[in-house]
Design a protein around this motif. Structure first.
Motif, PDB file in Angstrom:
ATOM      1  N   THR A   6       3.166  13.867   8.614  1.00  0.00           N
ATOM      2  CA  THR A   6       4.027  14.298   7.200  1.00  0.00           C
ATOM      3  C   THR A   6       3.109  14.654   6.177  1.00  0.00           C
ATOM      4  O   THR A   6       1.800  14.171   6.040  1.00  0.00           O
ATOM      5  N   ASP A  46      10.045   5.063   4.620  1.00  0.00           N
ATOM      6  CA  ASP A  46       9.476   6.128   5.363  1.00  0.00           C
ATOM      7  C   ASP A  46      10.580   7.037   6.202  1.00  0.00           C
ATOM      8  O   ASP A  46      10.277   7.618   7.230  1.00  0.00           O
ATOM      9  N   LYS A  47      11.878   6.972   5.507  1.00  0.00           N
ATOM     10  CA  LYS A  47      12.833   7.579   6.200  1.00  0.00           C
ATOM     11  C   LYS A  47      13.695   8.233   5.135  1.00  0.00           C
ATOM     12  O   LYS A  47      15.080   8.282   5.753  1.00  0.00           O
ATOM     13  N   GLY A  48      13.527   8.287   3.990  1.00  0.00           N
ATOM     14  CA  GLY A  48      14.114   9.401   3.142  1.00  0.00           C
ATOM     15  C   GLY A  48      15.224   8.660   2.316  1.00  0.00           C
ATOM     16  O   GLY A  48      16.225   9.127   1.720  1.00  0.00           O
ATOM     17  N   ASP A  49      15.196   7.064   2.264  1.00  0.00           N
ATOM     18  CA  ASP A  49      16.136   6.436   1.681  1.00  0.00           C
ATOM     19  C   ASP A  49      15.592   5.962   0.380  1.00  0.00           C
ATOM     20  O   ASP A  49      16.626   5.741  -0.758  1.00  0.00           O
ATOM     21  N   GLY A  72      13.087   6.997  -1.900  1.00  0.00           N
ATOM     22  CA  GLY A  72      12.333   7.937  -2.827  1.00  0.00           C
ATOM     23  C   GLY A  72      11.007   7.616  -3.406  1.00  0.00           C
ATOM     24  O   GLY A  72      10.397   8.299  -4.395  1.00  0.00           O
ATOM     25  N   THR A  83       8.395  10.489  -3.540  1.00  0.00           N
ATOM     26  CA  THR A  83       8.673  11.905  -4.133  1.00  0.00           C
ATOM     27  C   THR A  83       7.499  12.545  -4.740  1.00  0.00           C
ATOM     28  O   THR A  83       7.053  12.029  -5.495  1.00  0.00           O
ATOM     29  N   GLU A 111      10.796  16.479  -3.936  1.00  0.00           N
ATOM     30  CA  GLU A 111      11.139  16.465  -2.585  1.00  0.00           C
ATOM     31  C   GLU A 111      10.455  15.379  -2.050  1.00  0.00           C
ATOM     32  O   GLU A 111       9.783  14.662  -2.609  1.00  0.00           O
ATOM     33  N   LEU A 112      10.931  15.062  -0.425  1.00  0.00           N
ATOM     34  CA  LEU A 112      10.429  13.310  -0.037  1.00  0.00           C
ATOM     35  C   LEU A 112       9.076  13.774   0.757  1.00  0.00           C
ATOM     36  O   LEU A 112       9.417  14.689   1.797  1.00  0.00           O
ATOM     37  N   CYS A 133       7.885  11.982   2.652  1.00  0.00           N
ATOM     38  CA  CYS A 133       8.007  11.437   4.210  1.00  0.00           C
ATOM     39  C   CYS A 133       8.629  12.270   5.000  1.00  0.00           C
ATOM     40  O   CYS A 133       8.979  11.993   6.359  1.00  0.00           O
ATOM     41  N   LEU A 134       9.645  13.294   4.520  1.00  0.00           N
ATOM     42  CA  LEU A 134      10.523  13.994   5.294  1.00  0.00           C
ATOM     43  C   LEU A 134       9.992  15.456   5.381  1.00  0.00           C
ATOM     44  O   LEU A 134      10.740  16.475   4.938  1.00  0.00           O
ATOM     45  N   LEU A 135       8.776  15.555   5.235  1.00  0.00           N
ATOM     46  CA  LEU A 135       8.249  17.057   5.142  1.00  0.00           C
ATOM     47  C   LEU A 135       7.141  16.910   5.871  1.00  0.00           C
ATOM     48  O   LEU A 135       6.016  16.199   5.617  1.00  0.00           O
ATOM     49  N   LEU A 136       6.856  18.108   6.795  1.00  0.00           N
ATOM     50  CA  LEU A 136       5.654  18.129   7.542  1.00  0.00           C
ATOM     51  C   LEU A 136       4.707  18.758   6.752  1.00  0.00           C
ATOM     52  O   LEU A 136       5.010  19.607   5.965  1.00  0.00           O
ATOM     53  N   GLY A 170      18.069   9.347  -6.179  1.00  0.00           N
ATOM     54  CA  GLY A 170      17.429   9.200  -4.775  1.00  0.00           C
ATOM     55  C   GLY A 170      16.236   8.201  -5.297  1.00  0.00           C
ATOM     56  O   GLY A 170      15.401   8.487  -4.072  1.00  0.00           O
ATOM     57  N   PHE A 218      14.488  14.275  11.119  1.00  0.00           N
ATOM     58  CA  PHE A 218      13.360  13.157  10.986  1.00  0.00           C
ATOM     59  C   PHE A 218      13.688  11.997  10.976  1.00  0.00           C
ATOM     60  O   PHE A 218      12.875  10.967  11.551  1.00  0.00           O
ATOM     61  N   SER A 239      20.730  12.832  -2.202  1.00  0.00           N
ATOM     62  CA  SER A 239      19.953  12.775  -3.341  1.00  0.00           C
ATOM     63  C   SER A 239      19.411  14.132  -3.857  1.00  0.00           C
ATOM     64  O   SER A 239      19.322  15.008  -3.023  1.00  0.00           O
ATOM     65  N   GLN A 275      16.296  14.917  -3.979  1.00  0.00           N
ATOM     66  CA  GLN A 275      15.217  15.277  -3.213  1.00  0.00           C
ATOM     67  C   GLN A 275      15.647  15.925  -1.919  1.00  0.00           C
ATOM     68  O   GLN A 275      15.060  16.647  -1.416  1.00  0.00           O
ATOM     69  N   GLN A 290      15.599  19.916   0.046  1.00  0.00           N
ATOM     70  CA  GLN A 290      14.953  20.173   1.382  1.00  0.00           C
ATOM     71  C   GLN A 290      15.982  20.620   2.311  1.00  0.00           C
ATOM     72  O   GLN A 290      15.551  21.272   3.225  1.00  0.00           O
TER      73      GLN A 290
END
Lengths: 200, 345
Positions: A22, A41-44, A46, A49, A57-58, A60-63, A137, B41, B107, B109, B113
């Motif tokens: 990521t 590490d799973k989008g909870d 923030g 960010t 954007e997060l 951790c959830l973006l390659l 977030g 993911f 959220s 963020q 995406q």
């Protein structure tokens, strides 16, 4: 050389990383930009960010591979961007978070400040409801959020050059000391326009 | 995450060819499409899904625009980000319903995406589905653990043999707007479906899937088709009601998308679609029948009360709660009432 070319805080970073990494992993473990935190590490939470083309954007959830060709701003880039735009000190959001005591452990703070920066780039005077929505977030397990909201409102008032409301718990004190940062085109709202302890 | 190859195809045609090359067994494909990735993911990181390669639809340059036709219906590319749907100017019943539903998702963020197509194709949030050690019906096992286990968040309508609920907020809103979807498949094939027909019940076929998409198919476009301009009298109004445990950043315990066509305070047409209570967006013909022909009385009157009770009862026709989700019945009735209250103003 690298298989990726990322544009982070205005700089080009060629970097080698596996396909499945990521952006957060590349920031922290290839580029030593450890201001972006690896929380859940799973989008909870923030804590990771970052701003991508100005939007929160997060990481951790973006390659990392999917962030090529986009403008990435991490917490390390806020102050340089503020100064490049002619300001002094840190970004007013960072300054306000500092003085309002909007942190305890500080782990959520980079993400909080970047979400705030994204909001203030879109709206000059967001309502408290908008602030709460924009920060929904980003989890903080220490502060109970009160000082965080106060810090955002402090940054808004100071950026707009408006008088700052005193918090209910400190009606007689100058609110949170004086602003250290100044915004281009505006005088600082504190008692002194001089910047303190700055080295350009 | 287990390592995988990341592929950025230059067109949807290439993407669907690549996907067709993957294993055809839905639950075990080694190649998957990714758009925003906000749901995928989670599956990859918990290990309930493993892939050898990801095919990024964002790289294809496929439609990521929103077009408004003069009547107010919308054509939205599947790659449009939820942020952009949430920021639709509140012009008319279609845009305002979609914007409200999109704004209620996750959220800021995640909305910047997540894509519309990905939101519509989300996998279940069921606690058992998300746990790698629970090989439940959805993951090819032979038992729905929620049925006799912790089922506070599970289905009260349309359940069995699996009791998941479909987690999408945009899906009930779009079904209420008579949306159709365009689907691209391998070999340049495309097909269109009413969005309502994209979804299946666990009892209707393959229990491991929620949609009729094959592994090589991807959504490319969504188009609302609410009859905004025809000879029927009256104007449409819409309401989005979502209830969650936290006010921000949570999935729906229950949600109601309601569109009413009102002429001289009489309801002449209606769409009532429930979210968060069934394995698919749950359009309630019973609730619509209870509303059509009735006067939309002012909130606070005895007539309004009677209408809200009748519509709420009708919407829950056939509901069968499990041990821990009986609360969803009064909750959903309350949301139907709130929607009517908003629309009666």
């Amino acid at each position: 050389m690298g298989n990726l070319n990322l544009k982070i805080n205005g700089d080009h970073h060629p970097v080698d990383a596996p396909d499945h990494w990521t952006l957060l992993e590349v920031l922290r473990y290839r580029l030593d930009l450890t201001g972006s935190k690896q929380g859940c590490d799973k989008g909870d939470c923030g804590a990771c960010t970052v701003l991508v083309d100005g939007k929160p954007e997060l990481a951790c959830l973006l390659l990392a591979g999917a962030s090529e060709g986009r403008e990435i701003t991490t917490i390390e880039g806020l102050m340089p961007a503020h100064r490049a735009a002619g300001g002094t000190g840190a970004d007013p959001v960072q300054d306000a978070f500092d003085r309002a005591g909007a942190l305890q452990c500080g782990f959520c703070q980079p993400g909080m400040m970047l979400s705030t920066r994204a909001l203030l780039n879109e709206e000059e005077r967001p309502s408290r409801e908008r602030i709460r929505e924009a920060l929904s977030g980003n989890l903080c397990r220490c502060t109970g959020y009160t000082q965080i909201i106060q810090a955002v409102e402090l940054a808004i008032h100071e950026t707009c050059g408006e008088p700052v409301e005193h918090p209910a718990w400190a009606p007689d004190q100058a609110p949170w000391g004086d602003a250290v940062s100044t915004v281009p085109g505006r005088k600082g709202t504190g008692s002194s326009d001089t910047t303190q302890g700055e080295q350009a | 995450m287990k390592d995988f190859e990341y592929i950025q195809p230059d067109s949807i045609a290439t993407a669907t060819e690549l996907l067709a090359e993957g294993d055809a067994a839905w639950s075990n494909v080694s190649r998957r499409a990714i758009a925003g990735g906000q749901d995928l993911f989670g599956e990859l990181k918990t290990g309930i899904v493993e892939v050898d390669s990801l095919v990024d639809l964002k790289a294809t340059g496929a439609d990521n625009t929103i077009a408004v036709d003069p009547s107010g219906n919308l054509r939205i590319g599947a790659l449009v980000k939820l942020t952009d749907v949430a920021e639709l100017a509140e012009r008319g019943p279609v845009a305002s319903l979609l914007a409200a539903a999109a704004l209620s998702v996750a959220s800021p963020q995640i909305r910047s995406q997540a894509t519309l197509g990905g939101n519509l194709c989300q996998r279940p949030r069921c606690l058992y589905y998300r746990r790698p050690e629970a090989i439940c019906l959805k993951k090819g096992g032979d038992e729905c653990f929620a049925y006799g286990g912790h089922n506070k968040y599970n289905a009260i309508l349309g359940g069995g043999p699996s009791f998941i609920v479909h987690p999408s907020d945009l899906a009930p809103a779009l079904v209420a707007l008579d949306a159709k979807v365009t689907i691209a498949g391998a070999g340049g094939a495309t097909r269109e479906l009413p969005l309502a027909d994209l979804y299946t019940l666990p009892s209707e076929g393959d229990v491991t899937r929620e949609t009729v998409l094959t592994p090589s198919e991807v959504l490319t476009q969504v188009e609302t088709q609410l009859p905004l301009v025809d000879r029927m009298a009256g104007t449409w109004r819409s309401s989005w009601q979502k209830f969650r445990e936290r006010d921000g950043f949570d999935f729906a315990l229950s949600a109601v998308a309601m569109c009413l066509r009102v002429a001289d305070r009489r309801i002449v047409d209606a769409r009532v679609v429930l979210g968060g209570v069934a394995p698919r967006p749950w359009r309630s013909a019973e609730a619509e029948a209870a509303l059509i022909g009735q006067e939309l009385a002012t909130h606070g009157s005895a007539e309004f009360d009677a209408l809200a009770v009748a519509a709420g009862e009708a919407a829950l026709t056939g509901a069968e709660p499990l041990d821990h989700n009986g609360y969803k019945i009064p909750l959903t009735k309350g949301l139907v009432r709130r929607a009517l209250q908003e629309l009666s103003r």
